[in-house]
Write an enzyme that holds these catalytic residues in place. Sequence first.
Site, PDB file in Angstrom:
ATOM      1  N   GLY A   1      46.122  52.650  11.716  1.00  0.00           N
ATOM      2  CA  GLY A   1      45.555  53.794  10.820  1.00  0.00           C
ATOM      3  C   GLY A   1      44.047  53.637  10.128  1.00  0.00           C
ATOM      4  N   ASN A   2      43.481  54.052   9.444  1.00  0.00           N
ATOM      5  CA  ASN A   2      42.297  54.049   9.021  1.00  0.00           C
ATOM      6  C   ASN A   2      42.027  54.211   7.699  1.00  0.00           C
ATOM      7  OD1 ASN A   2      41.510  57.012   8.318  1.00  0.00           O
ATOM      8  ND2 ASN A   2      41.946  57.187  10.314  1.00  0.00           N
ATOM      9  N   ARG A   3      40.143  53.712   7.561  1.00  0.00           N
ATOM     10  CA  ARG A   3      40.608  53.271   5.562  1.00  0.00           C
ATOM     11  C   ARG A   3      40.056  54.328   4.519  1.00  0.00           C
ATOM     12  NH1 ARG A   3      36.646  48.189   6.392  1.00  0.00           N
ATOM     13  NH2 ARG A   3      37.399  47.078   7.672  1.00  0.00           N
TER      14      ARG A   3
END
Length: 398
Positions: free
Chosen positions: A205-207
């Site tokens: 995933g990412n932020r």
Amino acid sequence: MTRITVYLTGGIAAYKAVQVVRNLEKQGHDVWVVMTKNAEHFVTTNTLAALTKYPVLDDLWEKENEASIPHVHLARWSQLALVVPATANFISKMANGIADDAASTTILATKAPKLVVPAMNDQMWNNPATKRNVSLLKRDGVHVMEPATGMLAEGYVAKGRMPEPEEITAWVENILNQNKILKNKTVIVTAGGTQEAIDPVRFIGNRSSGKMGIAIAQEAADAGAQVKLIYGNVSVELPKAGNIELIHAASSEEMLTAVKREFEQGDALVMAAAVADWRMAKVADHKLKKDPEQNTLSLTLVKTKDILREVARHKKANQVVVGFAAETNDLLKNAQKKLMSKGADMIVANDVSKNVFGNDQDQVVILEQNNTRIDKWPLMSKQAIAKGLIKKIADKLK
């Protein structure tokens, strides 16, 4: 749907203002009421609270308000401020920036457009001080509805009477519709980050928080559009509005499918989501166990499909596609390259190396096809960026 704060002040016409509140709710608006203490001589707070399902704000110093700042919260919540009826006293306070009670303090704090419906005796209406105050309000951009001529509380016919609730409701709707720059348009917005499964438990995933995309969806809805918000993993509350349809898409593949489906009949697409660039070549059907002797883990990743490029190359002449370029270095160079390679009409570029994720503010640069000018915006709230972006999209759709 518009979030409207209705300010009731102390005139006999306050009883008719209750019907205005009811009418606005029937039109689908979210209404909150602020009352002066004088208004409560004519209408009770219980009546308005029962209608709106919100507590009426009439006192900044009550026990339940000690640990909060309710007038600031309500001022920020408001998308429109309607004063009905507006007494000569309250008009004077507004014109001169006086904040000495809950109502005058809240309306001074709000940035929402202000609408005023005066109601008073004809002699007060024609007083030079009142005329001067009304002129000041108009100069400040406040919309003022002319009083009606009719039977006043004093028992004679003259100008100063509050217009009928149906007339006021129509006037409010007319002003609201002037700002509906995307009326009859369908806007698709993506928000948040995608999650690419490694196994049934883990993912890549990412932020991304989703704040920017959600702000754009809200502004598009406020501008009158039918909005399809396709969201991945978000850390903020999703919007609730009758003209926003929420569509969850966890992975990049799910988001691509949803975007292609919805944009078929859409007018504009804003790709604000942080879509993963890589996904697993093969997702494990069981949780990958940690071997005590194992010190490394190798994953085979394959490139995900570029949603922006996929959609932009099939867009119609009357459709607008906007992409985002989140960069940590060479912002303008990379954004220009993205504009040329993706086929989008517009790229919104931002530097994400500066604590942007989850923040309420951002600084962006806008690049457009067939336009050599680089539009650099100052640091501002994401809501303000969204509002400016929606205006640009509406101009392109013309």
